[in-house]
Design a protein around this motif. Structure first.
Motif, short mmCIF file in Angstrom:
data_model
loop_
_atom_site.label_atom_id
_atom_site.label_comp_id
_atom_site.label_asym_id
_atom_site.label_seq_id
_atom_site.Cartn_x
_atom_site.Cartn_y
_atom_site.Cartn_z
N MET A 140 0.82 -1.21 0.00
CA MET A 140 0.00 0.00 0.00
C MET A 140 0.86 1.26 0.00
SD MET A 140 -1.10 2.51 2.33
CE MET A 140 -0.99 1.74 3.93
N LEU A 141 1.92 1.28 0.79
CA LEU A 141 2.74 2.50 0.91
C LEU A 141 3.65 2.72 -0.29
CD1 LEU A 141 3.59 2.17 4.69
CD2 LEU A 141 2.37 4.08 3.66
N SER A 192 -1.28 5.92 -6.12
CA SER A 192 -1.57 6.57 -7.41
C SER A 192 -2.81 7.45 -7.33
CB SER A 192 -1.76 5.50 -8.49
OG SER A 192 -0.57 4.77 -8.69
N THR A 193 -3.79 7.01 -6.54
CA THR A 193 -5.01 7.80 -6.38
C THR A 193 -4.74 9.10 -5.64
OG1 THR A 193 -6.30 5.75 -6.34
CG2 THR A 193 -7.37 7.74 -5.49
N MET A 194 -3.94 9.03 -4.57
CA MET A 194 -3.61 10.24 -3.84
C MET A 194 -2.74 11.18 -4.67
SD MET A 194 -5.20 10.15 -0.92
CE MET A 194 -6.54 9.44 -1.92
N ALA A 195 -1.83 10.62 -5.45
CA ALA A 195 -1.01 11.46 -6.33
C ALA A 195 -1.89 12.17 -7.36
CB ALA A 195 0.05 10.60 -7.03
N ASP A 196 -2.88 11.47 -7.87
CA ASP A 196 -3.83 12.06 -8.81
C ASP A 196 -4.63 13.17 -8.14
OD1 ASP A 196 -5.31 12.47 -11.10
OD2 ASP A 196 -6.43 10.58 -10.98
N LEU A 197 -5.10 12.91 -6.94
CA LEU A 197 -5.87 13.90 -6.18
C LEU A 197 -5.07 15.16 -5.91
CD1 LEU A 197 -8.39 14.66 -4.40
CD2 LEU A 197 -7.22 13.48 -2.52
N LEU A 198 -3.79 14.98 -5.58
CA LEU A 198 -2.94 16.11 -5.19
C LEU A 198 -2.16 16.70 -6.35
CD1 LEU A 198 -1.55 14.60 -1.86
CD2 LEU A 198 -3.55 16.06 -2.17
N GLN A 199 -2.34 16.13 -7.54
CA GLN A 199 -1.65 16.62 -8.74
C GLN A 199 -0.13 16.52 -8.58
OE1 GLN A 199 -3.28 20.54 -9.71
NE2 GLN A 199 -5.21 19.94 -8.77
N VAL A 200 0.30 15.38 -8.06
CA VAL A 200 1.72 15.11 -7.86
C VAL A 200 2.19 14.10 -8.89
CG1 VAL A 200 3.41 14.03 -6.30
CG2 VAL A 200 1.74 15.68 -5.41
N GLN A 201 3.29 14.41 -9.55
CA GLN A 201 3.86 13.50 -10.53
C GLN A 201 4.75 12.49 -9.82
OE1 GLN A 201 3.12 13.73 -13.88
NE2 GLN A 201 4.21 11.80 -14.19
N VAL A 202 4.45 11.21 -9.99
CA VAL A 202 5.26 10.15 -9.40
C VAL A 202 6.29 9.71 -10.42
CG1 VAL A 202 5.23 7.83 -8.40
CG2 VAL A 202 3.34 9.41 -7.95
N ASP A 215 2.68 -0.17 -9.82
CA ASP A 215 1.68 -1.16 -10.24
C ASP A 215 0.27 -0.63 -10.04
OD1 ASP A 215 3.66 -3.03 -10.84
OD2 ASP A 215 3.72 -3.79 -8.79
N GLY A 216 0.12 0.35 -9.14
CA GLY A 216 -1.19 0.89 -8.85
C GLY A 216 -1.68 1.82 -9.94
N ARG A 217 -3.00 2.03 -9.94
CA ARG A 217 -3.59 3.01 -10.85
C ARG A 217 -4.66 3.78 -10.09
NH1 ARG A 217 -6.70 0.55 -15.79
NH2 ARG A 217 -7.51 2.67 -15.79
N SER A 218 -4.89 5.00 -10.51
CA SER A 218 -5.80 5.89 -9.79
C SER A 218 -7.26 5.50 -9.98
CB SER A 218 -5.59 7.33 -10.26
OG SER A 218 -6.56 8.18 -9.69
N TYR A 219 -8.00 5.47 -8.88
CA TYR A 219 -9.46 5.31 -8.96
C TYR A 219 -10.16 6.62 -8.59
CZ TYR A 219 -8.52 4.11 -4.01
OH TYR A 219 -8.05 4.09 -2.72
#
Length: 500
Positions: free
Chosen positions: A81-82, A384-394, A399-403
């Protein structure tokens, strides 16, 4: 025109200052991560004995996920998860052995010696950006309060390197399975807990009888620190990760809740376990009340989840299953609570009861109230979801994808599959509900195929009927395991020793 240019200039200066200060574009986030909380233990998912009205309130005011997978065991679940990587990958994160901090508490090692022995694990980890770093990059204050971050022993340097501005709790797996800690760690410093005497965090019965100091329960310590963290950061964007060790065993509470005290259906241990689950719900209510009292409700996303499926800490001798032709069902009379919601299997297995977990997101005005999300989701999608929410480029490919689109009530394309490890072998579930599970027996892999939409209890193996489907899913699963299915088998014996 001159007045317009002055206003524009002032706006640009303010925007620049805001960007330089790392002003977060998203909400505060509180992530309550429970330990071994089978989804059947929550009344929102059908629990009949233990009321969980506050968690129900999260679901009724937010979104409940019905098709989300964690991992089969706590340490890989947390690391996955982390980091945003599935737990069947090779070398994406390191898990070590527990017990090194017990040696410190017993005077066998100093803290500098503990740091030195854990250093190779810090150097061998290459997870790329991890979840707290995503929030740090967006300008958030980050805090972790509760169980250790990941692995079975977490170094103090690792906690700092991963981006935690504040942390309080356990750093060793063997310590966090007791509820009366002798020591907690606060930003790297050991804090002696008055009244608690045992390194393994179990209550000392002699001390309880004869001591003058009242023993202190871990969950109460955690909640006090969590309240302080939220209040002290109410005027800043914050991320609080709250990995409680409830309701993991041993079954232990300061007192049985009056709701269960006179219930003739329950044994004393079952009453205590029910109290542990209710304590989680009470604390969810405390978080909601605090956020509301501070005027933060509309700008705070509260997430509730669990690392893996259910376990029977409150029962006596448990029946044995081969987990190939026979499997556990909690509603067949072996579990008074039906804690895994009628699913097959328990924690540590790759049956649905071991890996399908409760998950709820609550954000008034943003997450549609009273909705059920049936998209296929993995625990390793959170980063990935939190990065999408916060507009942060990883920077690294996860392996994760944003929901996030579906979380906000928009249409989204669900992922093709999720994968997860177990002690018996890895498994894969597709978006249309096909599941391939593996079992290593006598050095040979057994493959079983189930169709979950028509077989909730995983009772009918369809592998002989659909051999081509087995072959295609086997290829997908092998690819996800970096070319070897063995990467998805969890062995304690493979964990590198840190204390021996």
């Amino acid at each position: 025109m001159k007045k317009y240019l002055l206003c524009l200039s002032a706006f640009l200066v303010a925007a620049t200052v805001q960007a330089q200060q790392g002003k977060a574009p998203g909400p505060n986030v509180i992530f309550i991560y429970t330990d071994d909380m089978g989804r059947g233990m929550l009344s929102e998912y059908g629990q009949q004995i233990v009321p969980t009205p506050n968690i129900d309130k999260l679901a009724h005011g937010g979104m409940r996920f019905d098709n989300i997978y964690g991992s089969m065991y706590c340490a890989p679940a947390r690391a996955s998860m982390l980091t945003g990587y599935s737990d069947v990958r090779k070398g994406k994160f390191t898990l070590n052995r527990a017990g090194i901090y017990i040696n410190y508490l017993q005077g066998k090692l100093t803290l500098p010696e503990v740091d030195e022995r854990l250093a190779p694990f810090e150097q061998s980890e290459h997870p790329g950006m991890v979840l707290p770093q995503v929030f740090k990059k967006a300008g958030y204050v980050t805090g972790e309060i509760g169980k250790l971050e990941w692995g079975f022993a977490t170094s103090r340097r690792q906690m700092a390197a991963h981006g935690w501005d504040y942390y309080y709790g356990y750093l060793d797996h063997r310590m966090c399975h007791g509820f009366y800690p002798m020591v907690m760690f606060e930003n790297g410093e050991p804090v002696r807990i008055a009244g608690n005497t045992r390194p393994d965090s179990y209550p000392d019965s002699a001390a309880l009888r004869n001591g003058k100091e009242k023993p202190q329960y871990a969950e109460h310590l955690f909640m006090d620190k969590a309240r302080r963290f939220i209040v002290s950061n109410k005027d800043k964007p914050f991320f609080l990760y709250y990995p409680t060790n409830l309701p993991h065993g041993p079954v232990s509470v300061p007192a049985i809740d009056p709701v269960f005290a006179n219930n003739p259906r329950l044994t004393e241990r079952q009453k205590m376990y029910a109290t542990m689950v209710k304590m989680v719900d009470d604390n969810v209510g405390a978080f909601m009340h605090l956020v509301d009292s501070l005027g933060l409700s509309k700008n705070t996303l509260i997430i509730f989840g669990s690392d893996n499926g259910h376990w029977l800490y409150y029962e006596g001798k448990q029946p044995r299953y081969d987990n190939i032709t026979t499997r556990f069902y909690s509603d067949d009379g072996a579990d008074v609570f039906n804690g895994n919601n009628g699913l097959a299997g328990l924690k540590e297995t790759n049956w649905e009861g071991g890996v399908r977990v409760p998950f709820i997101c609550y954000w008034p005005g943003k997450v549609p109230a009273g909705t059920v999300n049936r998209n296929l989701v993995a625990g390793y999608d959170l980063l990935s979801t939190m990065a999408d929410l916060l507009q942060v480029q990883v920077p690294d490919r996860k392996d994760g994808r944003s929901y996030l689109p579906s979380l906000l009530g928009k249409k989204s394309v669900p992922r093709d599959n999720v994968v997860f490890s177990s002690f018996m072998g890895p498994a894969l579930v597709t978006r249309d509900g096909w599941k391939l599970r593996t079992c290593l027996l006598d050095n040979k892999n057994i493959f079983q195929l189930y169709h979950l939409p028509t077989d909730y209890r995983e009772m009918k193996d369809l592998s002989a009927q659909y051999p081509q489907k087995v072959d295609s899913l086997k290829r997908e699963l092998t690819k996800a395991c970096d070319g070897q299915l063995q990467h998805g088998i969890f062995y304690f014996s493979r964990l590198p020793a840190t204390v021996l």
